[in-house]
Design a protein around this motif. Structure first.
Motif, mmCIF file in Angstrom:
data_model
loop_
_atom_site.group_PDB
_atom_site.id
_atom_site.type_symbol
_atom_site.label_atom_id
_atom_site.label_comp_id
_atom_site.label_asym_id
_atom_site.label_seq_id
_atom_site.Cartn_x
_atom_site.Cartn_y
_atom_site.Cartn_z
ATOM 1 N N TYR A 11 0.809 -1.221 0.000
ATOM 2 C CA TYR A 11 0.000 0.000 0.000
ATOM 3 C C TYR A 11 0.843 1.272 0.000
ATOM 4 O O TYR A 11 0.382 2.314 0.419
ATOM 5 C CB TYR A 11 -0.951 -0.002 1.201
ATOM 6 N N ARG A 12 2.051 1.190 -0.483
ATOM 7 C CA ARG A 12 2.902 2.374 -0.533
ATOM 8 C C ARG A 12 2.305 3.385 -1.504
ATOM 9 O O ARG A 12 1.996 3.082 -2.642
ATOM 10 C CB ARG A 12 4.306 1.993 -1.001
ATOM 11 N N GLY A 13 2.089 4.581 -1.030
ATOM 12 C CA GLY A 13 1.545 5.648 -1.851
ATOM 13 C C GLY A 13 0.026 5.688 -1.888
ATOM 14 O O GLY A 13 -0.549 6.547 -2.541
ATOM 15 N N VAL A 14 -0.641 4.769 -1.202
ATOM 16 C CA VAL A 14 -2.104 4.728 -1.184
ATOM 17 C C VAL A 14 -2.575 5.402 0.101
ATOM 18 O O VAL A 14 -2.147 5.044 1.190
ATOM 19 C CB VAL A 14 -2.613 3.273 -1.250
ATOM 20 N N LYS A 15 -3.463 6.379 -0.051
ATOM 21 C CA LYS A 15 -3.926 7.108 1.124
ATOM 22 C C LYS A 15 -4.970 6.327 1.913
ATOM 23 O O LYS A 15 -5.039 6.424 3.128
ATOM 24 C CB LYS A 15 -4.505 8.460 0.708
ATOM 25 N N ASN A 16 -5.796 5.539 1.228
ATOM 26 C CA ASN A 16 -6.866 4.807 1.894
ATOM 27 C C ASN A 16 -6.819 3.342 1.467
ATOM 28 O O ASN A 16 -7.496 2.935 0.522
ATOM 29 C CB ASN A 16 -8.221 5.424 1.552
#
Length: 78
Positions: free
Chosen positions: A39-44
């Motif tokens: 989930y690197r770079g994913v805000k949610n």
């Protein structure tokens, strides 16, 4: 220069956990690293997971619909 301080104090001894506990800690750390990199770079990340599951469900539904012969496109000659 080459003094051994553990001989004088004895309180600075590091106790290592038993192999099973150590193995469990390493497995938990590995899972945590995998989640972080996934989930690197994913805000949610929860929204991404919901979207992925919804897409899988729709693909499964499309596969069962076409496999049973209902729906889909049919060729007509004539």
């Amino acid at each position: 220069m080459g003094m051994c301080l553990s001989c004088f104090g004895g309180d600075d001894v590091v106790v290592t956990p038993d192999p099973d506990a150590r193995r469990r800690q390493l497995a938990e750390a590995a899972e945590k690293r995998q989640k972080e990199t996934a989930y690197r770079g994913v805000k949610n990340p929860e929204a991404v997971e919901r979207k992925r599951k919804k897409q899988e469900e729709s693909e499964n539904q499309a596969m069962t619909t076409t496999a049973s012969g209902g729906g889909g496109l049919r060729w007509q000659v004539g």
